[in-house]
Design a protein around this motif. Structure first.
Motif, PDB file in Angstrom:
ATOM      1  N   CYS A 178       0.853  -1.184   0.000  1.00 45.79           N
ATOM      2  CA  CYS A 178       0.000   0.000   0.000  1.00 45.79           C
ATOM      3  C   CYS A 178       0.888   1.232   0.000  1.00 45.79           C
ATOM      4  CB  CYS A 178      -0.962   0.006   1.185  1.00 45.79           C
ATOM      5  SG  CYS A 178      -0.179  -0.017   2.801  1.00 45.79           S
ATOM      6  N   ASN A 179       0.317   2.337  -0.428  1.00 39.53           N
ATOM      7  CA  ASN A 179       1.058   3.590  -0.532  1.00 39.53           C
ATOM      8  C   ASN A 179       0.391   4.656   0.308  1.00 39.53           C
ATOM      9  OD1 ASN A 179       2.895   2.591  -2.540  1.00 39.53           O
ATOM     10  ND2 ASN A 179       1.249   2.774  -4.019  1.00 39.53           N
ATOM     11  N   ILE A 180       1.212   5.540   0.846  1.00 40.77           N
ATOM     12  CA  ILE A 180       0.722   6.706   1.568  1.00 40.77           C
ATOM     13  C   ILE A 180       1.095   7.928   0.737  1.00 40.77           C
ATOM     14  CG2 ILE A 180       0.789   8.046   3.703  1.00 40.77           C
ATOM     15  CD1 ILE A 180       1.797   5.467   5.099  1.00 40.77           C
ATOM     16  N   TRP A 181       0.101   8.717   0.388  1.00 37.63           N
ATOM     17  CA  TRP A 181       0.267   9.857  -0.507  1.00 37.63           C
ATOM     18  C   TRP A 181      -0.158  11.165   0.150  1.00 37.63           C
ATOM     19  CZ3 TRP A 181       1.969   9.970  -5.553  1.00 37.63           C
ATOM     20  CH2 TRP A 181       2.068   8.751  -6.229  1.00 37.63           C
ATOM     21  N   ASN A 182       0.442  12.244  -0.293  1.00 36.13           N
ATOM     22  CA  ASN A 182      -0.123  13.574  -0.152  1.00 36.13           C
ATOM     23  C   ASN A 182      -1.284  13.569  -1.150  1.00 36.13           C
ATOM     24  OD1 ASN A 182      -0.632  16.202  -1.345  1.00 36.13           O
ATOM     25  ND2 ASN A 182       1.092  16.961  -0.171  1.00 36.13           N
ATOM     26  N   PRO A 183      -2.520  13.880  -0.732  1.00 38.11           N
ATOM     27  CA  PRO A 183      -3.660  13.785  -1.650  1.00 38.11           C
ATOM     28  C   PRO A 183      -3.511  14.582  -2.943  1.00 38.11           C
ATOM     29  CG  PRO A 183      -4.424  14.069   0.600  1.00 38.11           C
ATOM     30  CD  PRO A 183      -2.930  14.265   0.620  1.00 38.11           C
ATOM     31  N   GLU A 184      -2.931  15.778  -2.878  1.00 34.50           N
ATOM     32  CA  GLU A 184      -2.753  16.581  -4.085  1.00 34.50           C
ATOM     33  C   GLU A 184      -1.739  15.931  -5.024  1.00 34.50           C
ATOM     34  OE1 GLU A 184      -2.455  18.100  -0.934  1.00 34.50           O
ATOM     35  OE2 GLU A 184      -4.534  18.804  -0.969  1.00 34.50           O
ATOM     36  N   ARG A 185      -0.676  15.384  -4.444  1.00 32.13           N
ATOM     37  CA  ARG A 185       0.345  14.719  -5.252  1.00 32.13           C
ATOM     38  C   ARG A 185      -0.238  13.471  -5.922  1.00 32.13           C
ATOM     39  NH1 ARG A 185       6.360  13.566  -3.018  1.00 32.13           N
ATOM     40  NH2 ARG A 185       6.536  15.804  -3.372  1.00 32.13           N
ATOM     41  N   TYR A 186      -1.102  12.746  -5.205  1.00 35.25           N
ATOM     42  CA  TYR A 186      -1.735  11.557  -5.785  1.00 35.25           C
ATOM     43  C   TYR A 186      -2.612  11.942  -6.964  1.00 35.25           C
ATOM     44  CZ  TYR A 186      -4.441   7.253  -6.192  1.00 35.25           C
ATOM     45  OH  TYR A 186      -5.050   6.116  -6.661  1.00 35.25           O
ATOM     46  N   SER A 187      -3.350  13.018  -6.816  1.00 35.51           N
ATOM     47  CA  SER A 187      -4.197  13.487  -7.900  1.00 35.51           C
ATOM     48  C   SER A 187      -3.352  13.857  -9.122  1.00 35.51           C
ATOM     49  CB  SER A 187      -5.018  14.692  -7.434  1.00 35.51           C
ATOM     50  OG  SER A 187      -5.810  15.177  -8.475  1.00 35.51           O
ATOM     51  N   ALA A 188      -2.255  14.554  -8.904  1.00 33.68           N
ATOM     52  CA  ALA A 188      -1.362  14.932 -10.000  1.00 33.68           C
ATOM     53  C   ALA A 188      -0.720  13.692 -10.636  1.00 33.68           C
ATOM     54  CB  ALA A 188      -0.279  15.886  -9.498  1.00 33.68           C
ATOM     55  N   TYR A 189      -0.339  12.728  -9.818  1.00 35.32           N
ATOM     56  CA  TYR A 189       0.249  11.478 -10.315  1.00 35.32           C
ATOM     57  C   TYR A 189      -0.724  10.760 -11.254  1.00 35.32           C
ATOM     58  CZ  TYR A 189       1.529   6.526 -10.170  1.00 35.32           C
ATOM     59  OH  TYR A 189       1.835   5.235 -10.507  1.00 35.32           O
TER      60      TYR A 189
END
Length: 149
Positions: free
Chosen positions: A118-129
């Motif tokens: 599983c991954n832990i993301w900054n939500p904005e960074r995940y959206s950009a990814y």
């Protein structure tokens, strides 16, 4: 103490507290005291590996020759930022400062399942990814691919 289960699906939002503690999604918790490995993922998040994946990683890392200078450099960079953990009694993990900085986690964190990790993301960074193209020329990405991870 509870730790993470070994199958990770779904997305969950939680907040990081002032001590860098983060609740593990309740759906992913189990009651054994298993150690997990947290690695900085070159795509900009933190990837958590359960014991089964740690054993696989150990075998692959052992295959990197001491004479493979690029491989050794990437391993040093990767594992110098890594951390191990077990969940506390409240179902939280504590993220190291290096991992927090790597993933640009501020207050909000997004857990994203990848089935065996599983991954832990900054939500904005995940959206950009999710809306960006991949950079397959990244040296760490190539080595992780070589390791089968």
């Amino acid at each position: 103490m509870s730790t993470l289960s070994h199958i990770f699906v779904g997305e969950f939002s939680h907040q990081v507290d002032a001590k860098n503690r983060l609740f593990v999604p309740a759906k992913w918790r189990s009651d054994d005291e298993t150690n997990f490995l947290a690695l900085p993922n070159p795509i900009g998040c933190i990837t958590l590996y359960p014991p089964k994946m740690i054993a696989r990683l150990e075998e692959k890392v052992a295959e990197i020759s001491l004479g493979d200078i690029k491989g050794q450099k990437v391993l040093s960079k990767l594992f110098s930022q890594a951390d191990t953990f077990v969940c506390d009694k409240q179902g939280r993990i504590t993220l190291s400062e290096k991992l927090i900085i790597h993933a640009d986690i501020q207050k909000d964190a997004l857990w994203v399942g990848s089935y065996v990790t599983c991954n832990i993301w900054n939500p904005e960074r995940y959206s950009a990814y999710n809306t960006s193209s991949f950079d397959e020329n990244n040296e760490m990405s190539r080595l992780l691919q070589q390791l089968g991870l």
